[in-house]
Design a protein around this motif. Structure first.
Motif, short mmCIF file in Angstrom:
data_model
loop_
_atom_site.label_atom_id
_atom_site.label_comp_id
_atom_site.label_asym_id
_atom_site.label_seq_id
_atom_site.Cartn_x
_atom_site.Cartn_y
_atom_site.Cartn_z
N THR A 69 36.01 42.33 70.62
CA THR A 69 35.02 41.40 70.07
C THR A 69 34.21 40.78 71.20
O THR A 69 32.98 40.65 71.12
N MET A 70 34.91 40.40 72.27
CA MET A 70 34.22 39.81 73.41
C MET A 70 33.24 40.81 74.04
O MET A 70 32.10 40.45 74.37
N ARG A 71 33.66 42.05 74.17
CA ARG A 71 32.77 43.09 74.73
C ARG A 71 31.57 43.32 73.83
O ARG A 71 30.44 43.50 74.30
N GLU A 72 31.79 43.32 72.50
CA GLU A 72 30.70 43.55 71.55
C GLU A 72 29.67 42.42 71.61
O GLU A 72 28.47 42.66 71.56
N ILE A 73 30.14 41.18 71.74
CA ILE A 73 29.23 40.04 71.84
C ILE A 73 28.39 40.14 73.11
O ILE A 73 27.18 39.93 73.09
N VAL A 74 29.03 40.49 74.22
CA VAL A 74 28.32 40.63 75.49
C VAL A 74 27.31 41.76 75.40
O VAL A 74 26.17 41.64 75.89
N ARG A 75 27.69 42.87 74.76
CA ARG A 75 26.79 44.02 74.65
C ARG A 75 25.56 43.69 73.82
O ARG A 75 24.44 44.07 74.17
N GLN A 76 25.73 42.98 72.71
CA GLN A 76 24.62 42.71 71.80
C GLN A 76 23.84 41.45 72.16
O GLN A 76 22.64 41.38 71.88
N GLU A 77 24.53 40.46 72.75
CA GLU A 77 23.89 39.16 72.93
C GLU A 77 23.89 38.68 74.38
O GLU A 77 23.36 37.60 74.67
N GLY A 78 24.49 39.45 75.28
CA GLY A 78 24.53 39.04 76.67
C GLY A 78 25.70 38.10 76.94
O GLY A 78 26.36 37.62 76.02
N ILE A 79 25.95 37.83 78.21
CA ILE A 79 27.08 36.98 78.59
C ILE A 79 26.93 35.57 78.01
O ILE A 79 27.92 34.89 77.71
N LYS A 80 25.69 35.11 77.83
CA LYS A 80 25.46 33.77 77.28
C LYS A 80 25.97 33.65 75.84
O LYS A 80 26.24 32.55 75.37
N GLY A 81 26.10 34.81 75.17
CA GLY A 81 26.59 34.79 73.80
C GLY A 81 27.99 34.22 73.69
O GLY A 81 28.38 33.71 72.63
N LEU A 82 28.77 34.32 74.76
CA LEU A 82 30.14 33.80 74.74
C LEU A 82 30.19 32.28 74.85
O LEU A 82 31.26 31.69 74.68
N TRP A 83 29.06 31.68 75.16
CA TRP A 83 29.01 30.21 75.26
C TRP A 83 28.08 29.61 74.21
O TRP A 83 27.62 28.49 74.37
N LYS A 84 27.83 30.34 73.12
CA LYS A 84 26.99 29.81 72.05
C LYS A 84 27.67 28.59 71.43
O LYS A 84 28.87 28.62 71.15
N GLY A 85 26.88 27.56 71.21
CA GLY A 85 27.43 26.33 70.64
C GLY A 85 28.14 25.46 71.65
O GLY A 85 28.80 24.48 71.27
N ASN A 86 28.00 25.78 72.94
CA ASN A 86 28.76 25.05 73.95
C ASN A 86 28.25 23.61 74.15
O ASN A 86 29.03 22.72 74.47
N ILE A 87 26.93 23.41 73.97
CA ILE A 87 26.39 22.06 74.17
C ILE A 87 26.95 21.07 73.14
O ILE A 87 27.52 20.04 73.53
N PRO A 88 26.84 21.35 71.82
CA PRO A 88 27.46 20.41 70.87
C PRO A 88 28.98 20.37 71.01
O PRO A 88 29.61 19.34 70.77
N ALA A 89 29.57 21.50 71.43
CA ALA A 89 31.02 21.54 71.61
C ALA A 89 31.46 20.66 72.77
O ALA A 89 32.46 19.95 72.68
N GLU A 90 30.71 20.69 73.87
CA GLU A 90 31.04 19.83 75.01
C GLU A 90 30.90 18.37 74.62
O GLU A 90 31.75 17.53 74.96
N MET A 91 29.84 18.04 73.90
CA MET A 91 29.65 16.68 73.43
C MET A 91 30.81 16.26 72.52
O MET A 91 31.33 15.14 72.61
N MET A 92 31.23 17.19 71.65
CA MET A 92 32.32 16.90 70.74
C MET A 92 33.63 16.69 71.49
O MET A 92 34.37 15.74 71.22
N TYR A 93 33.92 17.56 72.45
CA TYR A 93 35.19 17.48 73.15
C TYR A 93 35.28 16.22 74.01
O TYR A 93 36.35 15.62 74.12
N VAL A 94 34.17 15.83 74.63
CA VAL A 94 34.19 14.60 75.43
C VAL A 94 34.44 13.40 74.53
O VAL A 94 35.33 12.57 74.79
N CYS A 95 33.66 13.31 73.43
CA CYS A 95 33.84 12.19 72.50
C CYS A 95 35.21 12.26 71.83
O CYS A 95 35.90 11.24 71.68
N TYR A 96 35.62 13.47 71.44
CA TYR A 96 36.90 13.64 70.76
C TYR A 96 38.05 13.24 71.68
O TYR A 96 38.97 12.51 71.27
N GLY A 97 38.00 13.71 72.92
CA GLY A 97 39.07 13.39 73.85
C GLY A 97 39.18 11.90 74.09
O GLY A 97 40.28 11.34 74.11
N ALA A 98 38.04 11.24 74.27
CA ALA A 98 38.05 9.80 74.52
C ALA A 98 38.58 9.03 73.31
O ALA A 98 39.43 8.15 73.44
#
Length: 319
Positions: A69-98
């Motif tokens: 699955t990881m290889r397929e995502i990279v093939r179709q969407e590039g390496i950045k595809g593995l970090w899709k949704g990372n901005i709201p996720a980082e915001m969530m994890y920082v707020c969630y952790g605190a």
């Protein structure tokens, strides 16, 4: 004071707890982002991998296993595809952790002052963890939903940016659109965090002397064991949460275009059981465990060490 009165831990000050929890969430999220994207893609995939006939009506990709699955995502969407949704996720994890560690600290301190009515330590940890997890989940849920929707996007983007996604969801789905699946999330996180913290507090003292472990601490190992136990027990609710999060007017525009219409936690569980069997409730469990173990280990190890460092710095400042 009860017999359990000697197990009150030094949880640090409120500021130390917030900073340590936020940093722990930030670092943990970045490390496991690719596994999180893979997990979400597998959870949203409904066709049977063992029945080729079910693939005929599928217009999106067919994923099989974590690495493929990881290889397929990279093939179709590039390496950045593995970090899709990372901005709201980082915001969530920082707020969630605190929020999580602050609520856990406060709950622990409140329970510690029950005097002769104080619970045994494992029950205290369970209650504190459940309260902390439920409160943190509810307050950060819109960011969790945005993380899922961005991770579910294929090469054809549904949302162009974080700000545009917020505007579009608010305009087309209203406030309720940001909380699709929230009941499943709270129903999942309360027993999960209760089990996690209870198991973690139980494993940590036992493993504290194992200096041969990575980083010279038992915190990481205790976090891994606790997360595996807790995650397996509540995984079906996590899967339902993901399916509910992508409901709405954009449901057929994600990488899996054949996601059925789900309504409500119980009805969704029944529909998955009826159409996909028990195995359908555990789509993505393997990668979820692969993700949960290092995520929890990194989170707890980082939290414990950042908290200790902050305490030492504050102590030096007072000298």
């Amino acid at each position: 004071m009860s017999a359990g009165g000697n197990h009150l831990k030094d949880e640090g000050t409120k500021r130390q707890t917030i900073v340590a929890g936020g940093i722990a969430g930030l670092i943990s999220r970045f490390c496991i982002a690719p596994l999180d994207v893979v997990k979400i893609r597998l959870q949203l995939q409904i066709h049977s991998l063992s029945d080729p006939a079910s693939h005929q009506s599928v217009t999106g990709p067919i994923y099989k296993g974590t690495l493929s699955t990881m290889r397929e995502i990279v093939r179709q969407e590039g390496i950045k595809g593995l970090w899709k949704g990372n901005i709201p996720a980082e915001m969530m994890y920082v707020c969630y952790g605190a929020v999580q560690f602050t609520a856990y600290r406060s709950s622990t301190q409140i329970l510690a002052h029950l005097g002769p009515y104080r619970f045994p330590q494992p029950i205290e940890s369970f209650v504190s963890g459940a309260v902390a997890g439920g409160f943190a989940t509810a307050t950060t849920y819109p960011l969790d939903l945005l993380r899922t929707r961005f991770a579910a996007q294929g090469p054809d983007r549904v949302y162009q940016s974080l700000s545009s996604s917020i505007i579009e969801i608010a305009r087309n789905e209203g406030t309720v659109g940001f909380f699709r699946g929230c009941s499943a999330a709270v129903a999942q996180i309360v027993p999960y965090m209760g089990l996690f913290f209870s198991a973690y507090e139980g494993f940590r003292p036992v493993m504290a002397h194992l200096d041969s472990l990575p980083f010279g601490t038992g915190d990481a190992a205790a976090g891994i064991l606790a997360s595996v136990i807790a995650k397996t027990g509540v995984f079906p609710l996590d899967l339902v949460r993901k399916r509910l999060q992508v409901q709405g007017p954009t449901r057929t525009r994600y990488v899996h275009r054949n996601i059925p219409e789900y309504k409500g936690v119980i009805r969704s569980l029944k529909l998955i059981m009826r159409t996909q069997g028990v195995r359908g409730l555990y789509r993505g469990l393997t990668v979820s465990l692969l993700k949960a173990a290092p995520a929890s280990a990194v989170t707890m190890w980082t939290y414990e060490h950042v908290l200790k460092l902050l305490q030492e710095l504050d102590l030096k400042a007072l000298q």
